[in-house]
Design a protein around this motif. Structure first.
Motif, PDB file in Angstrom:
ATOM      1  N   ILE A  60       0.845  -1.190   0.000  1.00 23.91           N
ATOM      2  CA  ILE A  60       0.000   0.000   0.000  1.00 23.91           C
ATOM      3  C   ILE A  60       0.885   1.247   0.000  1.00 23.91           C
ATOM      4  N   TYR A 116      -1.621  -4.740   4.655  1.00 19.49           N
ATOM      5  CA  TYR A 116      -1.583  -3.981   5.902  1.00 19.49           C
ATOM      6  C   TYR A 116      -1.182  -2.546   5.612  1.00 19.49           C
ATOM      7  N   GLY A 117      -1.811  -1.615   6.307  1.00 19.92           N
ATOM      8  CA  GLY A 117      -1.479  -0.208   6.151  1.00 19.92           C
ATOM      9  C   GLY A 117      -2.726   0.598   5.887  1.00 19.92           C
ATOM     10  N   THR A 118      -2.526   1.870   5.648  1.00 24.96           N
ATOM     11  CA  THR A 118      -3.618   2.792   5.402  1.00 24.96           C
ATOM     12  C   THR A 118      -3.501   3.339   3.990  1.00 24.96           C
ATOM     13  N   LEU A 119      -4.563   3.236   3.251  1.00 26.43           N
ATOM     14  CA  LEU A 119      -4.600   3.777   1.902  1.00 26.43           C
ATOM     15  C   LEU A 119      -4.916   5.263   1.996  1.00 26.43           C
ATOM     16  N   THR A 120      -4.032   6.086   1.457  1.00 24.29           N
ATOM     17  CA  THR A 120      -4.197   7.532   1.511  1.00 24.29           C
ATOM     18  C   THR A 120      -4.288   8.077   0.091  1.00 24.29           C
ATOM     19  N   ASN A 154       0.375   4.634  -2.208  1.00 24.30           N
ATOM     20  CA  ASN A 154       0.330   5.977  -1.631  1.00 24.30           C
ATOM     21  C   ASN A 154       1.377   6.903  -2.240  1.00 24.30           C
TER      22      ASN A 154
END
Length: 81
Positions: free
Chosen positions: A43, A66-70, A47
Motif C-alpha cells: 500500500i 496492511y497499512g492505510t490507503l491515503t 500511496n
C-alpha cells in the motif's frame, strides 16, 4: 483554415489522458510497473504514486494487505478514483 482546424483537432486528441489501472498483489514487487502481470506489493507504493481522475487501484482478492490507503487527490463525479 479548415485544414488547420483538422490538424489541431488531430493533435489535441493525442493529449487526452486516459485512466490507468494499477494492481497490487501479495506476490508483487514495488519495483514493478503496477500492471496485471507485474503488480505492486505494498500500500505504501500505492500511496507514493500519483493518481488522476478515472484511475483504479485493484487489490487481488484473497490477499491480505496492511497499512492505510491515503488518496491525496480527487477524481470527478464522472471519473472517480
Amino acid at each position: 483554415m479548415r485544414k488547420l482546424s483538422i490538424i489541431l483537432i488531430f493533435f489535441f486528441s493525442f493529449l487526452h489522458t486516459y485512466a490507468v489501472n494499477r494492481y497490487v498483489a501479495a506476490n508483487g514487487n514495488d519495483a514493478s510497473a503496477g500492471t496485471l502481470v507485474a503488480p505492486w506489493l505494498t500500500i505504501a507504493k500505492v500511496n507514493a504514486t500519483a493518481k488522476a481522475a478515472g484511475d483504479s487501484i485493484l487489490f487481488r482478492g484473497g490477499d491480505t494487505f496492511y497499512g492505510t490507503l491515503t488518496i491525496t487527490t480527487s477524481g470527478t463525479a464522472a471519473k472517480p478514483i
